[in-house]
Scaffold this motif. Structure first.
Motif, PDB file in Angstrom:
ATOM      1  N   TYR A   1      -0.639   4.998  11.225  1.00  0.00           N
ATOM      2  CA  TYR A   1      -1.473   4.601  10.085  1.00  0.00           C
ATOM      3  C   TYR A   1      -0.778   4.971   8.779  1.00  0.00           C
ATOM      4  N   VAL A   2      -1.027   4.175   7.762  1.00  0.00           N
ATOM      5  CA  VAL A   2      -0.768   4.607   6.402  1.00  0.00           C
ATOM      6  C   VAL A   2      -2.132   4.977   5.843  1.00  0.00           C
ATOM      7  N   ALA A   3      -2.257   6.167   5.309  1.00  0.00           N
ATOM      8  CA  ALA A   3      -3.573   6.688   4.959  1.00  0.00           C
ATOM      9  C   ALA A   3      -3.567   7.310   3.568  1.00  0.00           C
ATOM     10  N   ARG A   4      -4.756   7.458   3.068  1.00  0.00           N
ATOM     11  CA  ARG A   4      -4.978   8.101   1.772  1.00  0.00           C
ATOM     12  C   ARG A   4      -6.366   8.713   1.835  1.00  0.00           C
TER      13      ARG A   4
ATOM     14  N   LEU B   1       0.835  -1.194   0.000  1.00  0.00           N
ATOM     15  CA  LEU B   1       0.000   0.000   0.000  1.00  0.00           C
ATOM     16  C   LEU B   1       0.868   1.242   0.000  1.00  0.00           C
ATOM     17  N   THR B   2       0.389   2.269  -0.658  1.00  0.00           N
ATOM     18  CA  THR B   2       1.109   3.545  -0.708  1.00  0.00           C
ATOM     19  C   THR B   2       0.225   4.632  -0.119  1.00  0.00           C
ATOM     20  N   GLY B   3       0.788   5.398   0.804  1.00  0.00           N
ATOM     21  CA  GLY B   3       0.041   6.480   1.431  1.00  0.00           C
ATOM     22  C   GLY B   3       0.957   7.325   2.284  1.00  0.00           C
ATOM     23  N   PHE B   4       0.367   8.238   3.048  1.00  0.00           N
ATOM     24  CA  PHE B   4       1.158   9.101   3.925  1.00  0.00           C
ATOM     25  C   PHE B   4       0.977   8.663   5.375  1.00  0.00           C
ATOM     26  N   VAL B   5       1.928   9.041   6.207  1.00  0.00           N
ATOM     27  CA  VAL B   5       1.980   8.591   7.594  1.00  0.00           C
ATOM     28  C   VAL B   5       1.108   9.468   8.480  1.00  0.00           C
ATOM     29  N   VAL B   6       0.288   8.818   9.295  1.00  0.00           N
ATOM     30  CA  VAL B   6      -0.560   9.505  10.269  1.00  0.00           C
ATOM     31  C   VAL B   6      -0.286   8.889  11.637  1.00  0.00           C
TER      32      VAL B   6
END
Length: 269
Positions: free
Chosen positions: A204-207, A190-195
């Motif tokens: 969390y990895v989030a989008r 999964l690709t996302g930004f760090v929360v």
């Protein structure tokens, strides 16, 4: 607000739209990529209108005086000549309009309010607000919630058992809620930004998924275990396996690898 000011604002607003849509991809921080042609067209129209207004005002300012002004000047000369000759003026002078000591109520206030249109122009050109990130995710009131029907795709293809499966956050969420068996024992990425998740001691990895613009963004996040938290808002690619959990909790991913990546050109899922 004068016509000159109106033309200037239209020209600046049109130029700002063209800057973020025609000459860069910054518009994807606010709306879906499909809106690009509409933004370019709107920016071009506003720019042309502003240029036309400024051009007309420039020509008007350098051109001959209006007819009313010439007529008024001729009347004054005629009256002056009649008085010098001792004759009764043949033309009754028109009474001059009373001088206004105060502007009509709300006139200046309306002009000042109109200048507030320059605020978003300055924000886009000078500040260039980024896409929504961890702050928006942390402020989501009811996340996570079952994804809407549009997110859960029916008839998802089976995942590869011997390799890594690159999934979007939408597809991963759809599988967790609609077909959790398809994720068992599968390695996903999964690709996302760090929360940060201070309450749970993890991250969390989030989008964010948008239907039209950033105002209707839907939070999509996955709890990451087994790896230290990177810097908040850093874009990462997380590889791991899904951890079965209750459907009322955030989906979990047991990470085997976390690597930083550059922010994608389209930040929303």
């Amino acid at each position: 607000m004068s016509r000159l000011s109106q033309g200037l604002l239209l020209l600046l607003l049109g130029g700002a739209l063209l800057k973020i849509s025609a000459f860069s991809a910054d518009f994807t921080n606010y709306v879906k990529p499909g809106f690009r042609p509409l933004l370019i067209a709107a920016g071009a129209v506003l720019t042309v209108l502003g240029a036309v207004i400024l051009g007309r005002e420039r020509r008007h300012g350098r051109g001959p005086a209006p007819r009313e002004a010439l007529a008024g000047a001729g009347l004054e000369e005629e009256l002056h000549l009649a008085r010098l000759l001792g004759r009764e003026p043949a033309v009754t002078p028109r009474p001059e309009p009373p001088l206004l000591t105060e502007a009509p109520a709300g006139h200046h206030g309306g002009a000042r309010v109109a200048w507030l249109l320059a605020v978003p122009i300055a924000a886009i050109v000078v500040v260039a607000p980024p896409a929504l990130g961890s702050y928006a995710v942390q402020r989501a009131e009811h996340a996570p919630a079952p994804p809407p029907p549009s997110v859960v795709d029916a008839g998802l293809p089976p995942l590869n058992s011997g390799g890594v499966n690159d999934l979007s956050m939408s597809e991963f969420g759809g599988r967790v809620w609609a077909d959790p068996g398809s994720l068992k024992g599968k390695t996903v990425r999964l690709t996302g930004f760090v929360v940060p998740a201070p309450d749970q001691g993890g991250w969390y990895v989030a989008r964010l998924r948008i239907g039209c613009c950033a105002a209707d963004a839907l939070t999509m996040k996955v709890a990451v275990t087994g790896a230290p938290a990177p810097v908040t808002d850093t874009w990462v690619r997380v590889t791991g396996t899904w951890t079965p959990a209750k459907r009322t909790t955030v989906p979990e991913l047991a990470a085997t690898r976390v690597e930083p990546v550059a922010a994608p050109a389209e930040p929303y899922d």
